[in-house]
Design a protein around this motif. Structure first.
Motif, mmCIF file in Angstrom:
data_model
loop_
_atom_site.group_PDB
_atom_site.id
_atom_site.type_symbol
_atom_site.label_atom_id
_atom_site.label_comp_id
_atom_site.label_asym_id
_atom_site.label_seq_id
_atom_site.Cartn_x
_atom_site.Cartn_y
_atom_site.Cartn_z
ATOM 1 N N HIS A 189 0.816 -1.212 0.000
ATOM 2 C CA HIS A 189 0.000 0.000 0.000
ATOM 3 C C HIS A 189 0.851 1.265 0.000
ATOM 4 O O HIS A 189 0.318 2.356 -0.074
ATOM 5 N N HIS A 190 2.160 1.123 0.095
ATOM 6 C CA HIS A 190 3.032 2.280 0.236
ATOM 7 C C HIS A 190 3.951 2.462 -0.958
ATOM 8 O O HIS A 190 5.100 2.851 -0.816
ATOM 9 N N SER A 191 3.438 2.190 -2.138
ATOM 10 C CA SER A 191 4.195 2.391 -3.371
ATOM 11 C C SER A 191 3.394 3.314 -4.286
ATOM 12 O O SER A 191 2.890 2.893 -5.327
ATOM 13 N N PRO A 192 3.268 4.573 -3.889
ATOM 14 C CA PRO A 192 2.428 5.495 -4.657
ATOM 15 C C PRO A 192 3.058 5.875 -5.990
ATOM 16 O O PRO A 192 4.280 5.836 -6.150
ATOM 17 N N HIS A 193 2.209 6.248 -6.912
ATOM 18 C CA HIS A 193 2.664 6.758 -8.204
ATOM 19 C C HIS A 193 2.665 8.272 -8.105
ATOM 20 O O HIS A 193 1.623 8.887 -7.848
ATOM 21 N N LEU A 194 3.830 8.873 -8.287
ATOM 22 C CA LEU A 194 3.970 10.313 -8.161
ATOM 23 C C LEU A 194 4.030 10.959 -9.535
ATOM 24 O O LEU A 194 4.730 10.468 -10.416
ATOM 25 N N SER A 195 3.309 12.059 -9.710
ATOM 26 C CA SER A 195 3.458 12.840 -10.927
ATOM 27 C C SER A 195 4.641 13.786 -10.733
ATOM 28 O O SER A 195 5.215 13.869 -9.644
ATOM 29 N N SER A 196 5.013 14.530 -11.761
ATOM 30 C CA SER A 196 6.223 15.356 -11.694
ATOM 31 C C SER A 196 6.120 16.486 -10.664
ATOM 32 O O SER A 196 7.132 16.998 -10.214
ATOM 33 N N VAL B 1 1.109 11.120 -0.505
ATOM 34 C CA VAL B 1 1.420 11.781 -1.764
ATOM 35 C C VAL B 1 0.783 13.154 -1.671
ATOM 36 O O VAL B 1 -0.348 13.286 -1.197
ATOM 37 N N VAL B 2 1.491 14.190 -2.119
ATOM 38 C CA VAL B 2 0.950 15.542 -2.075
ATOM 39 C C VAL B 2 1.573 16.373 -3.203
ATOM 40 O O VAL B 2 2.716 16.127 -3.596
ATOM 41 N N ASP B 3 0.801 17.324 -3.701
ATOM 42 C CA ASP B 3 1.342 18.253 -4.690
ATOM 43 C C ASP B 3 2.369 19.159 -4.020
ATOM 44 O O ASP B 3 2.190 19.571 -2.872
ATOM 45 N N ILE B 4 3.430 19.505 -4.740
ATOM 46 C CA ILE B 4 4.423 20.445 -4.251
ATOM 47 C C ILE B 4 3.901 21.849 -4.562
ATOM 48 O O ILE B 4 3.653 22.168 -5.728
ATOM 49 N N PRO B 5 3.697 22.691 -3.549
ATOM 50 C CA PRO B 5 3.193 24.049 -3.806
ATOM 51 C C PRO B 5 4.149 24.826 -4.713
ATOM 52 O O PRO B 5 5.372 24.619 -4.666
ATOM 53 N N HIS C 240 -5.030 25.420 3.612
ATOM 54 C CA HIS C 240 -3.621 25.045 3.728
ATOM 55 C C HIS C 240 -3.057 24.750 2.345
ATOM 56 O O HIS C 240 -3.771 24.823 1.354
ATOM 57 N N LYS C 241 -1.777 24.387 2.321
ATOM 58 C CA LYS C 241 -1.106 24.136 1.044
ATOM 59 C C LYS C 241 -1.032 22.652 0.674
ATOM 60 O O LYS C 241 -0.361 22.294 -0.280
ATOM 61 N N LEU C 242 -1.715 21.797 1.430
ATOM 62 C CA LEU C 242 -1.645 20.362 1.145
ATOM 63 C C LEU C 242 -2.694 19.989 0.100
ATOM 64 O O LEU C 242 -3.762 19.486 0.402
ATOM 65 N N VAL C 243 -2.365 20.254 -1.159
ATOM 66 C CA VAL C 243 -3.283 20.008 -2.270
ATOM 67 C C VAL C 243 -3.076 18.584 -2.794
ATOM 68 O O VAL C 243 -1.941 18.128 -2.948
ATOM 69 N N ASN C 244 -4.175 17.902 -3.046
ATOM 70 C CA ASN C 244 -4.147 16.509 -3.518
ATOM 71 C C ASN C 244 -3.376 15.598 -2.561
ATOM 72 O O ASN C 244 -2.694 14.666 -2.986
ATOM 73 N N TYR C 245 -3.515 15.853 -1.273
ATOM 74 C CA TYR C 245 -2.855 15.051 -0.243
ATOM 75 C C TYR C 245 -3.683 13.798 0.001
ATOM 76 O O TYR C 245 -4.891 13.856 0.187
ATOM 77 N N ARG C 246 -3.007 12.662 -0.022
ATOM 78 C CA ARG C 246 -3.659 11.380 0.252
ATOM 79 C C ARG C 246 -2.695 10.555 1.083
ATOM 80 O O ARG C 246 -1.545 10.346 0.681
ATOM 81 N N SER C 247 -3.158 10.094 2.245
ATOM 82 C CA SER C 247 -2.287 9.289 3.104
ATOM 83 C C SER C 247 -2.844 7.880 3.238
ATOM 84 O O SER C 247 -4.056 7.668 3.215
ATOM 85 N N THR C 248 -1.937 6.949 3.377
ATOM 86 C CA THR C 248 -2.278 5.549 3.604
ATOM 87 C C THR C 248 -1.582 5.102 4.879
ATOM 88 O O THR C 248 -0.365 5.238 5.011
#
Length: 166
Positions: A5-12, A127-131, A99-107
């Motif tokens: 469950h801890h192998s997220p796919h990260l975008s750029s 996984v979270v977007d970098i502001p 806050h700045k935690l956009v598209n934050y998802r925790s497992t």
């Protein structure tokens, strides 16, 4: 250790990490605290109040959080995406807030320590977007610090409940 469950796919424009905490208490006791979506302030020290805006604390429930002063936010809206009592998996997404935690998802997953000593391993990844006004290192450092503090607080609470005064 199960990292399925801890192998997220990260975008750029995203970052993520995994924070681990060993807790000297049995898994069912740790899970009984972690799974309480409607009561995260039981161990998450940066949360002042929590109320459910929809649902009953199970899958797809939404909570409104007020955070303690001093953090760069006042409120957060979070959705419980997965609550699996059998596999001890909880997935939460932040869907709003100031806050700045956009598209934050925790497992968060719980596992019995492999040595069989009755300890529980808690793993929380995100996984979270970098502001746009930040960088990957600062974003991960912020999230890792908050999660680390929360998991240490969880360990202290549950070990006390289990009768371990460490």
């Amino acid at each position: 250790m199960k990292t399925l469950h801890h192998s997220p796919h990260l975008s750029s424009n995203q970052c993520g990490s995994v924070v681990t905490q060993i807790i000297q208490a049995p898994l069912p006791l740790v899970w009984s605290v972690v799974r309480q979506f409607d009561e995260p302030q039981a161990y998450k020290q940066f949360i002042k109040t929590c109320s459910l805006s929809s649902g009953d604390g199970g899958d797809r429930s939404v909570r409104e959080l007020t955070v303690v002063s001093g953090l760069p936010a006042e409120r957060s809206t979070e959705r419980l995406d997965i609550l699996d009592d059998e596999s001890h998996v909880m997935v939460v997404s932040i869907i709003g807030g100031d806050h700045k935690l956009v598209n934050y998802r925790s497992t968060t997953t719980l596992h019995e320590e492999e040595e069989g000593g009755g300890d529980t391993v808690v793993m929380e990844s995100y996984v979270v977007d970098i502001p746009s006004d930040s960088c990957e290192e600062d974003t991960c450092l912020f999230a890792d610090t908050i999660i680390g503090c929360n998991l240490k607080s969880l360990a202290k609470l549950v070990e006390k409940m289990a009768g371990h005064h460490l």
